[in-house]
Design a protein around this motif. Structure first.
Motif, PDB file in Angstrom:
ATOM      1  N   ALA A   1       0.847  -1.199   0.000  1.00 25.22           N
ATOM      2  CA  ALA A   1       0.000   0.000   0.000  1.00 25.22           C
ATOM      3  C   ALA A   1       0.880   1.247   0.000  1.00 25.22           C
ATOM      4  CB  ALA A   1      -0.918  -0.013   1.207  1.00 25.22           C
ATOM      5  N   SER A   2       1.881   1.256  -0.853  1.00 22.87           N
ATOM      6  CA  SER A   2       2.854   2.345  -0.877  1.00 22.87           C
ATOM      7  C   SER A   2       2.598   3.286  -2.044  1.00 22.87           C
ATOM      8  CB  SER A   2       4.259   1.740  -1.014  1.00 22.87           C
ATOM      9  OG  SER A   2       5.232   2.751  -1.058  1.00 22.87           O
ATOM     10  N   SER A   3       2.863   4.566  -1.804  1.00 24.61           N
ATOM     11  CA  SER A   3       2.842   5.538  -2.909  1.00 24.61           C
ATOM     12  C   SER A   3       4.220   5.695  -3.521  1.00 24.61           C
ATOM     13  CB  SER A   3       2.339   6.897  -2.406  1.00 24.61           C
ATOM     14  OG  SER A   3       0.950   6.851  -2.196  1.00 24.61           O
ATOM     15  N   GLY A   4       5.197   4.926  -3.032  1.00 23.17           N
ATOM     16  CA  GLY A   4       6.529   4.972  -3.611  1.00 23.17           C
ATOM     17  C   GLY A   4       7.603   5.033  -2.544  1.00 23.17           C
ATOM     18  N   TYR A   5       8.791   5.363  -3.006  1.00 29.03           N
ATOM     19  CA  TYR A   5       9.973   5.375  -2.151  1.00 29.03           C
ATOM     20  C   TYR A   5      10.611   6.750  -2.149  1.00 29.03           C
ATOM     21  CZ  TYR A   5       9.443   0.370  -2.572  1.00 29.03           C
ATOM     22  OH  TYR A   5       8.934  -0.900  -2.542  1.00 29.03           O
ATOM     23  N   LEU A   6      11.126   7.107  -0.999  1.00 32.11           N
ATOM     24  CA  LEU A   6      11.902   8.329  -0.840  1.00 32.11           C
ATOM     25  C   LEU A   6      13.301   7.868  -0.465  1.00 32.11           C
ATOM     26  CD1 LEU A   6      12.147  11.402  -0.571  1.00 32.11           C
ATOM     27  CD2 LEU A   6      11.217  11.187   1.758  1.00 32.11           C
ATOM     28  N   MET A   7      14.302   8.263  -1.254  1.00 35.50           N
ATOM     29  CA  MET A   7      15.658   7.769  -1.051  1.00 35.50           C
ATOM     30  C   MET A   7      16.661   8.900  -1.124  1.00 35.50           C
ATOM     31  SD  MET A   7      15.782   4.586  -3.700  1.00 35.50           S
ATOM     32  CE  MET A   7      14.458   3.432  -3.866  1.00 35.50           C
ATOM     33  N   GLY A   8      17.751   8.703  -0.395  1.00 35.48           N
ATOM     34  CA  GLY A   8      18.902   9.562  -0.574  1.00 35.48           C
ATOM     35  C   GLY A   8      19.715   9.072  -1.769  1.00 35.48           C
ATOM     36  N   ARG A   9      20.693   9.858  -2.180  1.00 36.20           N
ATOM     37  CA  ARG A   9      21.498   9.522  -3.362  1.00 36.20           C
ATOM     38  C   ARG A   9      22.182   8.165  -3.238  1.00 36.20           C
ATOM     39  NH1 ARG A   9      26.516   8.973  -3.947  1.00 36.20           N
ATOM     40  NH2 ARG A   9      26.907  10.026  -1.991  1.00 36.20           N
ATOM     41  N   ARG A  10      22.865   7.930  -2.138  1.00 34.43           N
ATOM     42  CA  ARG A  10      23.628   6.687  -1.981  1.00 34.43           C
ATOM     43  C   ARG A  10      22.712   5.464  -2.075  1.00 34.43           C
ATOM     44  NH1 ARG A  10      28.492   5.494   0.028  1.00 34.43           N
ATOM     45  NH2 ARG A  10      28.771   7.558   0.909  1.00 34.43           N
ATOM     46  N   THR A  11      21.590   5.494  -1.367  1.00 32.17           N
ATOM     47  CA  THR A  11      20.658   4.359  -1.398  1.00 32.17           C
ATOM     48  C   THR A  11      20.087   4.181  -2.798  1.00 32.17           C
ATOM     49  OG1 THR A  11      20.133   4.614   0.937  1.00 32.17           O
ATOM     50  CG2 THR A  11      18.528   3.419  -0.413  1.00 32.17           C
TER      51      THR A  11
ATOM     52  N   ALA B   1      16.321  12.416  -3.029  1.00 32.26           N
ATOM     53  CA  ALA B   1      16.800  13.652  -2.417  1.00 32.26           C
ATOM     54  C   ALA B   1      18.302  13.760  -2.649  1.00 32.26           C
ATOM     55  CB  ALA B   1      16.485  13.637  -0.927  1.00 32.26           C
ATOM     56  N   SER B   2      18.694  14.713  -3.494  1.00 25.92           N
ATOM     57  CA  SER B   2      20.117  14.873  -3.792  1.00 25.92           C
ATOM     58  C   SER B   2      20.377  16.240  -4.399  1.00 25.92           C
ATOM     59  CB  SER B   2      20.580  13.798  -4.773  1.00 25.92           C
ATOM     60  OG  SER B   2      21.913  14.032  -5.171  1.00 25.92           O
ATOM     61  N   ASN B   3      21.465  16.846  -3.963  1.00 30.83           N
ATOM     62  CA  ASN B   3      21.921  18.074  -4.600  1.00 30.83           C
ATOM     63  C   ASN B   3      23.153  17.819  -5.460  1.00 30.83           C
ATOM     64  OD1 ASN B   3      20.011  20.080  -3.832  1.00 30.83           O
ATOM     65  ND2 ASN B   3      20.778  19.943  -1.739  1.00 30.83           N
ATOM     66  N   THR B   4      23.485  16.537  -5.675  1.00 29.54           N
ATOM     67  CA  THR B   4      24.629  16.209  -6.540  1.00 29.54           C
ATOM     68  C   THR B   4      24.220  15.458  -7.799  1.00 29.54           C
ATOM     69  OG1 THR B   4      25.092  14.182  -5.307  1.00 29.54           O
ATOM     70  CG2 THR B   4      26.270  16.175  -4.611  1.00 29.54           C
TER      71      THR B   4
ATOM     72  N   LEU C   1      14.597  15.413  -6.225  1.00 27.97           N
ATOM     73  CA  LEU C   1      14.281  16.499  -5.305  1.00 27.97           C
ATOM     74  C   LEU C   1      15.603  17.159  -4.965  1.00 27.97           C
ATOM     75  CD1 LEU C   1      11.937  14.548  -2.827  1.00 27.97           C
ATOM     76  CD2 LEU C   1      11.269  15.848  -4.864  1.00 27.97           C
ATOM     77  N   SER C   2      15.777  18.404  -5.368  1.00 29.24           N
ATOM     78  CA  SER C   2      17.038  19.095  -5.100  1.00 29.24           C
ATOM     79  C   SER C   2      16.738  20.511  -4.624  1.00 29.24           C
ATOM     80  CB  SER C   2      17.926  19.108  -6.346  1.00 29.24           C
ATOM     81  OG  SER C   2      17.287  19.774  -7.402  1.00 29.24           O
ATOM     82  N   GLY C   3      17.784  21.231  -4.289  1.00 33.42           N
ATOM     83  CA  GLY C   3      17.596  22.578  -3.747  1.00 33.42           C
ATOM     84  C   GLY C   3      17.179  22.476  -2.297  1.00 33.42           C
ATOM     85  N   ASP C   4      16.027  23.028  -1.970  1.00 26.11           N
ATOM     86  CA  ASP C   4      15.504  22.973  -0.608  1.00 26.11           C
ATOM     87  C   ASP C   4      14.760  21.651  -0.442  1.00 26.11           C
ATOM     88  OD1 ASP C   4      14.300  23.278   1.867  1.00 26.11           O
ATOM     89  OD2 ASP C   4      13.596  25.326   1.481  1.00 26.11           O
ATOM     90  N   ILE C   5      15.507  20.608  -0.110  1.00 26.25           N
ATOM     91  CA  ILE C   5      14.942  19.254  -0.038  1.00 26.25           C
ATOM     92  C   ILE C   5      13.861  19.142   1.036  1.00 26.25           C
ATOM     93  CG2 ILE C   5      15.509  16.837   0.477  1.00 26.25           C
ATOM     94  CD1 ILE C   5      18.135  17.362  -1.147  1.00 26.25           C
ATOM     95  N   PRO C   6      14.053  19.668   2.242  1.00 29.74           N
ATOM     96  CA  PRO C   6      12.958  19.589   3.221  1.00 29.74           C
ATOM     97  C   PRO C   6      11.658  20.240   2.718  1.00 29.74           C
ATOM     98  CG  PRO C   6      15.004  20.111   4.344  1.00 29.74           C
ATOM     99  CD  PRO C   6      15.277  20.209   2.853  1.00 29.74           C
TER     100      PRO C   6
END
Length: 193
Positions: free
Chosen positions: A54-64, A91-94, A107-112
């Motif tokens: 029942a997921s709408s997806g995944y939120l991940m950092g760059r490394r993961t 979520a990555s600015n690189t 998602l970059s820039g102001d990630i929060p």
């Protein structure tokens, strides 16, 4: 949408490299695969399956994101297709567009702020697996709604931890907990508001 962390951790809080020996060897970590080495746990598989179904997806950092893409797209597994078909927010600015994995949004820039905007969209939960740095940056901002942790009866004494020294004090309320036959405790915590 709610943001829900789903992770394996040891009793001493290590979350680094639970799935395979080569998963995350940063800082000389040599104990990768610690969760998988104990053998499968059907109760853990069911608990994760119920949540991820029942997921709408995944939120991940760059490394993961990069690790999961590199590993799971080489496996002949239904998990590969599920990941390819699921929305992924990275979520990555690189990193830069276009991202190499189908249905990936950078998602970059102001990630929060970008994540706060995602939370306003109706839908099921977005799940964070791994992504320790992302979790540590979002938690003090009140952007994590729940932690579903599989606590393994194991002390490693080394490795990256889910909650590090200097982590903002946070009170969590236990929402649910169940031990498994292998001694893993599946515990769901919600930050106290």
């Amino acid at each position: 949408m709610r943001i829900v962390v789903i992770n394996h951790v040891t009793l001493d809080g290590v979350m680094q490299g639970p799935g395979r020996r080569d998963e995350d060897t940063r800082d000389g970590f040599t104990q990768g695969g610690w969760a998988a080495a104990r053998g499968g746990d059907e109760a853990v598989t069911r608990a994760w399956g119920r949540r991820l179904a029942a997921s709408s997806g995944y939120l991940m950092g760059r490394r993961t994101y990069q690790d999961v893409l590199a590993h799971w797209n080489t496996q002949d597994s239904p998990f590969r297709d599920a990941l390819n078909n699921a929305p992924k927010y990275v979520a990555s600015n690189t990193l830069a567009q276009p991202l190499p994995w189908p249905r990936s949004t950078l998602l970059s820039g102001d990630i929060p702020a970008a994540i706060a905007e995602l939370k306003r969209i109706p839908g099921h939960d977005l799940h964070i697996m791994g992504s320790g740095a992302l979790i540590q940056s979002l938690s003090p901002l009140g952007l994590i709604d729940e932690y579903l942790l599989c606590v393994h009866p194991l002390v490693l004494g080394t490795g990256h931890r889910l909650f590090t020294n200097g982590f903002a004090p946070t009170t969590l309320d236990l929402a649910d907990a169940a031990p498994t036959a292998t001694g893993v405790i599946i515990a769901s915590y919600r930050p106290r508001t």
